[in-house]
Structure formats: C-alpha cells, structure tokens
Design an enzyme around this catalytic site. Structure first.
Site, PDB file in Angstrom:
ATOM      1  N   HIS A 241      44.183  37.684  20.944  1.00 58.96           N
ATOM      2  CA  HIS A 241      44.046  36.997  19.651  1.00 58.96           C
ATOM      3  C   HIS A 241      42.585  36.761  19.228  1.00 58.96           C
ATOM      4  O   HIS A 241      42.121  37.345  18.261  1.00 58.96           O
ATOM      5  CB  HIS A 241      44.764  35.636  19.722  1.00 58.96           C
ATOM      6  CG  HIS A 241      46.212  35.722  20.093  1.00 58.96           C
ATOM      7  ND1 HIS A 241      47.191  36.246  19.264  1.00 58.96           N
ATOM      8  CD2 HIS A 241      46.864  35.336  21.224  1.00 58.96           C
ATOM      9  CE1 HIS A 241      48.367  36.173  19.863  1.00 58.96           C
ATOM     10  NE2 HIS A 241      48.201  35.627  21.052  1.00 58.96           N
TER      11      HIS A 241
HETATM   12  O1  RIB Z   1      48.308  31.688  18.937  1.00 56.16           O
HETATM   13  C1  RIB Z   1      47.189  32.173  19.636  1.00 56.16           C
HETATM   14  C2  RIB Z   1      46.076  31.177  19.638  1.00 56.16           C
HETATM   15  O2  RIB Z   1      46.477  30.009  20.349  1.00 56.16           O
HETATM   16  C3  RIB Z   1      44.816  31.677  20.372  1.00 56.16           C
HETATM   17  O3  RIB Z   1      43.689  31.092  19.802  1.00 56.16           O
HETATM   18  C4  RIB Z   1      45.014  31.173  21.775  1.00 56.16           C
HETATM   19  O4  RIB Z   1      43.768  30.983  22.472  1.00 56.16           O
HETATM   20  C5  RIB Z   1      45.636  29.833  21.509  1.00 56.16           C
HETATM   21  O5  RIB Z   1      44.599  28.913  21.206  1.00 56.16           O
END
Ligand code: RIB
Ligand code: CA
Length: 313
Positions: A241
C-alpha cells in the site's frame, strides 16, 4: 529544487518501505517524520520510525510522536497483519535516534507556517488524526499546504477492514471527514490502486538480490507482511500500500485517475469510514480529490527496487 515533504505514518512494514523509498530518493527533502497510532500503538510506531531511519543510515532525520488515539472512536490496530512489533519479519535493535521532544502536530503547524507557502507536501500513510488535529488547531495552515498525497480509501475494490471501509480511514473517520472537508485538494492512492501492486515472489526475490543489509531487511519484512493478505485474497503476494504515495511523487506517470468528489461516512455503523467516491459525477459536490484508479505495477517495482539499491548496505 527538492520537493519538501513531511511523512505522517503508522509503521507497519509497508510504511517502512515507503519511508526507505523516500530516503533513497534525492528528489525529496524529508523535513520530518510524524507518527501516530494506527497499525499498532504510538509507542511502537514512533520507535519503528526511528529504527527504519537507522536502516537507511539516516540518523539525521527528525521523528515526532503525535496522536495516540483517534479523535472520537476507540483505537483499532492491525497486529494480525504487521505482527506485535509492527515490523515483524526482521528483528531490529532498540533505536539510537532520539525522538524529538516537540509534539508531531505542533511540528506540522510550525513547519507549514515557517516554510514558504505552497512548498510542503504532506504524505500520509496512516489514519489522518495528526493532520486533522493540525488543521483544527491552526486553520491558517490549510492554504499553505502544497498538496496532500494519501494512502487511503477504496471504492471499486470496496474495503479491507470492513466490506466498504479501508483501514486508514476506518480507524479515524472523523479525522478523515475534517481533512476531506478542509477545502484542500487531495491526491488519493486507494485500495483500487494498491490491490494491483502485489509483492509477488519474483518481485521480492528481485529486492533480495540487491544483496545489501537494507534489501535483506525489506525482503524479510515483505515476506512476513504478505502472509495475511495472501491467505485472505488467495494471491501470489499481498497489496503493497504505502510506497505508492512516494512513488506517485517520484513518477506520477505510473498512475492515472480522475478528479472527483470523495466524502467520508461518519454516521452509519454499517458503513463507517466508507469513502463515497462520485466517480461518475452524479452529484454537484465539489471535486475535492484526484482519485487514482490505475497503476503500472511493474513500473512501480522497477522504481522501488532501483531506489532501494541506492541505500547504504
Ligand atoms: O489499508 C492499508 C493501510 O492501513 C496501510 O497504510 C497500512 O500500513 C495500514 O496503515
Ligand atoms: Ca500505514
């Protein structure tokens, strides 16, 4: 001219890779790293941010602690994904880099008031609590922000913590509501993009083959981090992500999206934290976001792997 950024983060292995990508990129001037509760509680996220900077050989980076809980709701964490330390996969020693004494929210406000107007980009990798608190405490910073680039939300892919809500928004939907209604223009890297960016075996092997200590650590982090979502989605690799926020800054041409309205659900328990994306323009609501939908995933990993090879061994 370097791009001045503040990274707001809840590390988390994917946050860690994003931070390393930023520190490996000479185009960026990391003014500070502000931390908050999210993936795991604040006392671990602030310590993890310090450990990550030491992995990059960057004991000069200023690291701040911010919000220990969301504005209204109780904290929800994600140890099931990141492990009890938040950086499971590779054991790192206690950090030597000091935590800055200044609160993260005060640092964000002070930096935006001191730096030339429109020159500081906020890169948010976690819940938006710190940003919302800064905007509420000092509204004068809003027009001074160059742009906010965030990992958060989901629409075509739905959610990852509830059927409709993505974790960063879900943890603090009230903070997101403040940020999305502050008259800012937001660039959003949502699950619709990050679910196309999978840490496949081939891609992790390419990182491991850099054969430096930092690349070994990243490969170990990703090998641990991916197991939860591989089981959930039945894929080779997991969505990576947060590094997409930094990659967008470095190579925006890897991404494509649409300017549209995005609102945050804060009333319904069923859909709390949903990002309601007016992709087809069926309302007259202000187009407050540049919402990304597509990404060149191979191009992303080529950029990430090359930049990681620049880190000190
Ligand atoms: O949904 C993914 C996000 O949530 C990313 O930033 C991961 O690190 C968590 O914080
Ligand atoms: Ca994160």
């Amino acid at each position: 001219m370097k791009t001045k950024i503040i990274i707001d983060t809840d590390p988390g292995q994917d946050d860690a890779v994003a931070i390393l990508l930023a520190l490996a990129s000479p185009e960026l001037d990391v003014l500070g790293i502000t931390t908050l509760a999210g993936n795991i509680p604040l006392e671990k996220t602030q310590s993890n941010a310090r450990k990550i900077c030491e992995v990059a050989g960057r004991k000069d980076v200023k690291i701040f602690a911010g919000a220990s809980r969301p504005l209204v709701r109780q904290l929800v964490t994600a140890e099931e994904v990141h492990g009890d330390t938040g950086l499971n996969g590779y054991d790192l020693p206690a950090p030597e880099i000091p935590l800055q004494p200044q609160n993260a929210i005060d640092f964000i406000i002070e930096t935006l008031l001191q730096e030339e107007i429109g020159t500081v980009t906020l890169c948010t990798l976690g819940p938006l609590t710190n940003i919302a608190m800064a905007l509420t405490r000092e509204p004068a910073i809003a027009p001074r922000i160059k742009q906010i680039i965030m990992m958060g939300g989901g629409y075509f892919e739905g959610g990852n913590i509830t059927p409709v809500a993505e974790f960063n928004i879900y943890v603090d939907p009230h903070a997101a509501h403040v940020v999305f209604n502050a008259g800012l223009h937001l660039t959003i890297l949502p699950l619709d993009v990050t679910h196309q960016v999978l840490t496949t075996k081939k891609r992790i092997d390419a990182i491991r083959q850099i054969s430096t200590r930092s690349s070994e650590i990243v490969a170990a982090w990703l090998s641990y981090y991916q197991r939860h979502d591989e089981a959930k989605y039945g894929t080779d690799g997991a969505p990576l992500h947060d590094p997409n926020v930094i990659a967008y800054l470095l190579k925006p041409e890897l991404y494509s999206g649409r300017h549209c309205n995005v609102e945050i659900e804060i009333a319904s328990d069923l859909t709390m934290g949903e990002t309601v994306v007016d992709w087809w323009g069926v309302t007259t609501r202000a187009k407050n976001a540049y919402y990304m939908r597509d990404v060149d995933a191979d191009g992303f990993f080529t950029l990430l792997t090359k930049r990681l090879s620049h880190l000190p061994s």
